[in-house]
Design a protein around this motif. Structure first.
Motif, mmCIF file in Angstrom:
data_model
loop_
_atom_site.group_PDB
_atom_site.id
_atom_site.type_symbol
_atom_site.label_atom_id
_atom_site.label_comp_id
_atom_site.label_asym_id
_atom_site.label_seq_id
_atom_site.Cartn_x
_atom_site.Cartn_y
_atom_site.Cartn_z
ATOM 1 N N MET A 1 1.352 -1.193 0.118
ATOM 2 C CA MET A 1 0.366 -0.054 -0.327
ATOM 3 C C MET A 1 1.033 1.388 -0.375
ATOM 4 O O MET A 1 1.908 1.578 0.329
ATOM 5 N N ARG A 315 -4.628 8.188 8.812
ATOM 6 C CA ARG A 315 -3.508 7.119 8.334
ATOM 7 C C ARG A 315 -4.608 7.034 6.849
ATOM 8 O O ARG A 315 -5.130 6.619 5.691
ATOM 9 N N GLU A 320 -5.172 4.624 3.268
ATOM 10 C CA GLU A 320 -4.945 3.541 2.805
ATOM 11 C C GLU A 320 -6.394 3.161 3.214
ATOM 12 O O GLU A 320 -6.412 1.920 2.250
#
Length: 336
Positions: A1, A315, A320
């Motif tokens: 990722m 995040r 993400e």
């Protein structure tokens, strides 16, 4: 990722669409392109001409500059919803959507800071399913759809005729971004910019409430439906929806459907974002700006960074989760 900040809610109208329109116009005779000096409008059957095209909607250079200032690395670009053309007859609507996607793909193919969201002919469930599958195979991140599948003529997203589209979205695990269209012509919204500030909130809330009570979010569980503007009024009204379900038990459980939804963060306010995170989950929220329109958030990270959230949740919101929900282009640009 990849460690990138992704804005999932932005609008774009490819220049190629207007440059190639005259040569392709015979394929969609119900579409009119109105040139008024330096201004462009479009018109579809049964409707008035659209608002003039905001030049920033097609300006990638201006957009990249804004992204740099706002700390956004990557954007998903959905069509300016005024020109989806859901009023067209089904085959003509499919031709229009395919033309839009062709122009979007060709214009953004080498632009590694952007991944396009497809247009689909939502006025016909089977054709919408076909176009969605084609677009995902080509490399689109998902699709952006409007709340009114017949455009100015209305329609409802839970219409059984649309089930082939929802089935395909579920089968392919597609990310579908739902954006309000709002065309009810309520005179009370004619000033104070209320169409944008409140009208679109009401439109989204109505459209998604029907999907909650119809059970679509449970029946077509493979898709990932993303709701604009922080879920509109739904997080605040969830208790009211549950009360309706308690005395009308033949309806689907709206809480179960709500728990399956994803949301953008375009609420402008840290406390509101905290409330959404409590009603839903931080892992179901993704950064959204609604740029480049005036009602958009020029500093979309501000609410996320100002909200009381764990670093892991922040995040997730900033990039993400978007990489799990949407098919972000594998060669997307990363900051050095």
């Amino acid at each position: 990722m990849k460690p990138i900040v992704i804005d999932i809610h932005a609008h774009y109208a490819p220049n190629l669409l207007f440059q190639r329109f005259d040569a392709r116009a015979a394929k969609f005779p119900g579409v009119r392109l109105l040139r008024e000096g330096n201004s462009l409008r479009m018109q579809f059957p049964g409707g008035e001409p659209t608002r003039p095209l905001n030049s920033k909607v097609s300006d990638l250079s201006d957009r990249r500059g804004w992204m740099d200032r706002a700390g956004v690395d990557h954007q998903l670009l959905g069509l300016w919803t005024d020109i989806e053309g859901y009023e067209l007859e089904p085959q003509e609507g499919a031709a229009w959507s395919r033309f839009i996607n062709e122009c979007m793909w060709e214009e953004l193919r080498e632009e590694t800071r952007f991944t396009p969201l497809a247009s689909v002919p939502l006025q016909d469930g089977k054709l919408a399913a076909e176009v969605l599958a084609e677009a995902l195979k080509l490399g689109f991140a998902g699709a952006m759809i409007g709340t009114l599948p017949d455009g100015v003529h209305g329609g409802r997203l839970d219409d059984p005729a649309l089930d082939p589209f929802w089935e395909m979205a579920s089968k392919l695990g597609a990310g579908i971004f739902l954006h309000p269209m709002y065309m009810c012509n309520d005179a009370r919204l004619s000033d104070f910019e209320l169409v944008n500030t409140i009208g679109r909130v009401a439109e989204t809330s109505i459209a998604v409430s029907r999907l909650l009570f119809s059970g679509h979010l449970l029946k077509f569980s493979g898709m990932k439906l993303v709701i604009a503007h922080g879920g509109a009024a739904l997080p605040y009204a969830l208790g009211r929806l549950m009360r309706n379900y308690e005395y009308l038990p033949k309806l689907a459980d709206p809480k179960k459907g709500f728990d399956a939804l994803f949301f953008d963060s375009c609420v402008f306010d840290p406390e509101t974002l905290e409330f959404l995170a409590k009603k839903a989950s931080p892992e179901l929220i993704m950064l959204g700006s609604d740029m480049p329109f005036n009602i958009g958030d020029p500093a979309p990270r501000k609410a996320v960074e100002g909200a009381y959230l764990r670093d892991a949740h922040r995040r997730a919101i900033l990039g993400e989760t978007a990489q799990k929900v949407f098919r972000i282009r594998p060669d997307c640009w990363c900051p050095s």
